[in-house]
Design a protein around this motif. Structure first.
Motif, short mmCIF file in Angstrom:
data_model
loop_
_atom_site.label_atom_id
_atom_site.label_comp_id
_atom_site.label_asym_id
_atom_site.label_seq_id
_atom_site.Cartn_x
_atom_site.Cartn_y
_atom_site.Cartn_z
N ILE A 72 -92.02 41.80 28.05
CA ILE A 72 -92.02 40.74 29.07
C ILE A 72 -92.33 39.41 28.41
O ILE A 72 -91.66 38.39 28.67
CB ILE A 72 -93.05 41.05 30.17
N ASP A 73 -93.33 39.41 27.55
CA ASP A 73 -93.70 38.18 26.83
C ASP A 73 -92.53 37.67 25.99
O ASP A 73 -92.29 36.47 25.90
CB ASP A 73 -94.91 38.44 25.94
N ASP A 74 -91.81 38.59 25.38
CA ASP A 74 -90.66 38.23 24.55
C ASP A 74 -89.60 37.51 25.38
O ASP A 74 -89.03 36.49 24.94
CB ASP A 74 -90.08 39.50 23.92
N ALA A 75 -89.33 38.02 26.59
CA ALA A 75 -88.33 37.38 27.45
C ALA A 75 -88.80 36.01 27.91
O ALA A 75 -88.02 35.04 27.93
CB ALA A 75 -88.03 38.28 28.65
N LEU A 76 -90.06 35.90 28.30
CA LEU A 76 -90.60 34.59 28.72
C LEU A 76 -90.58 33.59 27.57
O LEU A 76 -90.24 32.41 27.76
CB LEU A 76 -92.02 34.77 29.25
N ALA A 77 -90.91 34.06 26.38
CA ALA A 77 -90.97 33.16 25.22
C ALA A 77 -89.60 32.59 24.89
O ALA A 77 -89.51 31.53 24.25
CB ALA A 77 -91.54 33.91 24.02
N ALA A 78 -88.53 33.28 25.29
CA ALA A 78 -87.19 32.77 25.01
C ALA A 78 -86.96 31.40 25.60
O ALA A 78 -86.16 30.61 25.08
CB ALA A 78 -86.14 33.76 25.53
N VAL A 79 -87.65 31.07 26.71
CA VAL A 79 -87.52 29.74 27.32
C VAL A 79 -88.80 28.93 27.14
O VAL A 79 -89.04 27.96 27.87
CB VAL A 79 -87.16 29.85 28.83
N GLY A 80 -89.62 29.33 26.16
CA GLY A 80 -90.83 28.58 25.86
C GLY A 80 -91.95 28.77 26.85
O GLY A 80 -92.87 27.94 26.94
N ALA A 81 -91.92 29.87 27.60
CA ALA A 81 -92.94 30.12 28.61
C ALA A 81 -93.83 31.29 28.19
O ALA A 81 -93.52 32.02 27.25
CB ALA A 81 -92.30 30.42 29.97
N ASP A 82 -94.93 31.45 28.90
CA ASP A 82 -95.77 32.63 28.75
C ASP A 82 -96.33 32.97 30.13
O ASP A 82 -96.10 32.25 31.10
CB ASP A 82 -96.89 32.42 27.72
N ARG A 83 -97.04 34.08 30.19
CA ARG A 83 -97.53 34.53 31.50
C ARG A 83 -98.36 33.46 32.21
O ARG A 83 -98.18 33.20 33.39
CB ARG A 83 -98.37 35.80 31.34
N HIS A 84 -99.28 32.85 31.47
CA HIS A 84 -100.20 31.91 32.10
C HIS A 84 -99.46 30.66 32.57
O HIS A 84 -99.74 30.14 33.66
CB HIS A 84 -101.32 31.52 31.14
N SER A 85 -98.52 30.17 31.76
CA SER A 85 -97.82 28.95 32.15
C SER A 85 -96.93 29.17 33.37
O SER A 85 -96.72 28.26 34.17
CB SER A 85 -96.97 28.43 30.99
N VAL A 86 -96.43 30.38 33.54
CA VAL A 86 -95.56 30.68 34.68
C VAL A 86 -96.38 30.97 35.92
O VAL A 86 -96.09 30.50 37.02
CB VAL A 86 -94.65 31.87 34.35
N ASP A 87 -97.43 31.77 35.76
CA ASP A 87 -98.27 32.16 36.89
C ASP A 87 -99.66 32.49 36.38
O ASP A 87 -99.89 33.55 35.81
CB ASP A 87 -97.68 33.38 37.60
N PRO A 88 -100.63 31.56 36.55
CA PRO A 88 -101.99 31.82 36.06
C PRO A 88 -102.63 33.07 36.65
O PRO A 88 -103.58 33.62 36.08
CB PRO A 88 -102.76 30.56 36.49
N GLU A 89 -102.08 33.55 37.79
CA GLU A 89 -102.63 34.75 38.42
C GLU A 89 -101.98 36.03 37.92
O GLU A 89 -102.39 37.13 38.32
CB GLU A 89 -102.43 34.66 39.95
#
Length: 511
Positions: A72-89
């Motif tokens: 999941i982290d790998d897919a988010l990182a593809a657009v420069g995102a991570d779990r916290h930046s997308v949804d802190p919860e």
């Protein structure tokens, strides 16, 4: 990694389906600068990790077991995102134990990912000699996983010859052969541990691959390794929160997400994909399309071709609903995931995997009970002054090819039968107090376009494994790429996430 065929020059891409495979593909494509649109026929994202709405609560509509969250982290990182930046919860935390297993003789075992904790637990249940045997089994499962991950799971195939296309590929294949990876999983596990209860714990995962443990290839010990060694995780807000976070990251990166759009045709002209059409008459132009639905839906969208009908995996009946916490807290098993094994084992797999209409419902069911509020208390809710928690019960069953039952008439009697089994096994009050708000059966899965009414897609028999599984790039249909359970690498949350990345690589995105 070996080179595989790719589609060059595709910039405008439509992804059909906003499940984990489609979201993964879309994130990797968008991260590479592609113009990406996701079309999803439902009103919410997630697909088989989507949402059911009950009175006063939400619950996951499908997969509840998460392993390898780094994908999941790998897919988010593809657009420069991570779990916290997308949804802190969005919190993903390891479960300890991963599972609690109950057996017909009254014994129990907690399944820990930590090797020391598992050795202590097995020593308690079976003695130190079996704990030592477990350590050898754990090492073998890890070896199987490491030998096959890059070559079989994280790989596309143009031909079975890809397995011997390089010195590295040949080395991995020989290593798997030496490990017994192409023997039978049940036999390999039985060689290493002796307690029949532990044998169940380390082989039931073969059901995810759609094959009885006695017949499953030993390479599917990789699933047991993920389940019992790499860790099982819980997601605050449920698995649906993962899909929503991935969708949010995609839109935040400039992707276009269209819900309530059922794709009814793929337009092919001039030797390539011209666009897709939806049921409301809209045309979405594109250079390539990623199709993530199951085989029947994909085949209906593509030009007719003659091919052998895939063998479908067994299906499942899943009861979704809620129960008062004053009832559920009295049960002896207080864990997120409970596997409640019946006394029979080999027989029930025979019953649910028979072919040509000879399948049967389990005569002595083994069931998966999931209570996510035990890990995320925020999921509890109050109805009519009483606190409740979400609850799901999964019972494997034959698919519609194996047993074409009249599920509209059978559903309620089978619900009663399953709850009666659980009541007699010690889940006091479940018969009267479990409010079942939604029931999935082979009929409901089939209505959602799933092959033979199975949410587990094509079974991982040898002819549908690795390079013999349906390829994610079909040269006969230029511009069409596949992702999801029916193509490589196969069924399961980690594998469909990988399938999305592999689809993006077919479109020229470097992993």
């Amino acid at each position: 990694m070996r080179a595989v065929r790719t589609i060059h020059g595709a910039h405008r891409i439509v992804v059909v389906g906003a499940g984990l495979a489609g979201l993964s593909a879309a994130l990797h494509l968008r991260g590479a600068g592609k113009d990406v649109t996701i079309l999803e026929q439902a009103r919410d994202v997630g697909g088989r990790v989507g949402t059911y709405h009950g009175p006063g609560y939400e619950t996951d509509n499908g997969a509840t077991v998460l392993t390898m969250p780094e994908l999941i982290d790998d897919a988010l990182a593809a657009v420069g995102a991570d779990r916290h930046s997308v949804d802190p919860e969005l919190r993903i935390r390891p479960l300890s134990p991963a599972y609690h297993a109950r057996f017909a003789d009254g014994s129990t075992v907690d399944v820990y990912s930590d090797p020391d904790a598992m050795v202590t637990e097995i020593s308690r249940l079976c003695g130190p000699a079996e704990a030592r045997r477990y350590q050898r089994l754990r090492a073998w499962l890890a070896d199987i996983f490491e030998a096959e991950f890059d070559r079989f799971m994280n790989a596309s195939f143009d031909s079975p010859l890809d397995l011997v296309s390089s010195r590295a590929a040949l080395h991995d294949l020989v290593r798997l052969l030496r490990l017994g990876g192409f023997g039978r999983l049940g036999a390999q596990v039985n060689r290493r541990i002796t307690d029949p209860r532990l044998r169940r714990v380390f082989t039931f995962q073969a059901l995810y691959a759609g094959v009885a443990p006695a017949r499953a290839l030993a390479v599917y010990g990789a699933i047991a390794h993920m389940d019992t060694s790499l860790g099982v995780y819980a997601v605050d807000g449920g698995m649906r929160s993962v899909a929503r976070a991935m969708a949010s990251a995609f839109v935040g990166a400039g992707g276009r997400l269209e819900l309530g759009r059922e794709v009814t045709a793929v337009d092919i002209s001039g030797g390539g994909v011209d666009g897709v059409r939806t049921g409301d008459g809209q045309h979405f132009p594109c250079d390539a399309v990623v199709l993530t639905p199951d085989t029947p839906v994909v085949d209906a969208l593509l030009p007719r071709r003659r091919s052998r009908r895939p063998l479908a995996a067994p299906s499942a009946v899943v009861l979704h609903g809620s129960i008062p916490t004053e009832v559920s807290r009295r049960w002896s098993a207080q864990h997120h995931h409970v596997i409640d094994f019946g006394g029979e084992w080999d027989r029930i797999f025979v019953e649910i995997t028979r072919r040509r209409g000879r399948g049967r419902l389990m005569s002595d069911p083994s069931l998966l009970i999931t209570r996510p509020a035990l890990s995320d208390p925020a999921l509890r809710f109050t109805r009519e002054g009483t606190e409740h928690e979400p609850l799901s019960v999964l019972a494997p069953c034959p698919n519609l090819d194996s047993a074409p039952f009249a599920w509209p008439e059978l559903t309620q009697p089978y619900r009663t039968e399953l709850l009666d089994v659980l009541e007699r096994r010690g889940y006091a009050g479940i018969m009267d107090e479990f409010r079942v708000d939604h029931i999935d059966t082979p009929a409901t899965w089939h209505a959602r376009g799933m092959q033979a009414g199975s949410p587990f897609s094509s079974a991982h028999v040898f002819r549908q494994t690795g390079p013999f599984r349906r390829r994610n790039l079909d040269p006969a249909v230029p511009g069409v790429v596949l992702a999801g359970s029916a193509t490589v690498p196969g069924v399961g949350v980690p594998t469909v996430l990988l399938s999305g990345r592999l689809a993006a690589e077919r479109l020229g995105v470097h992993g």
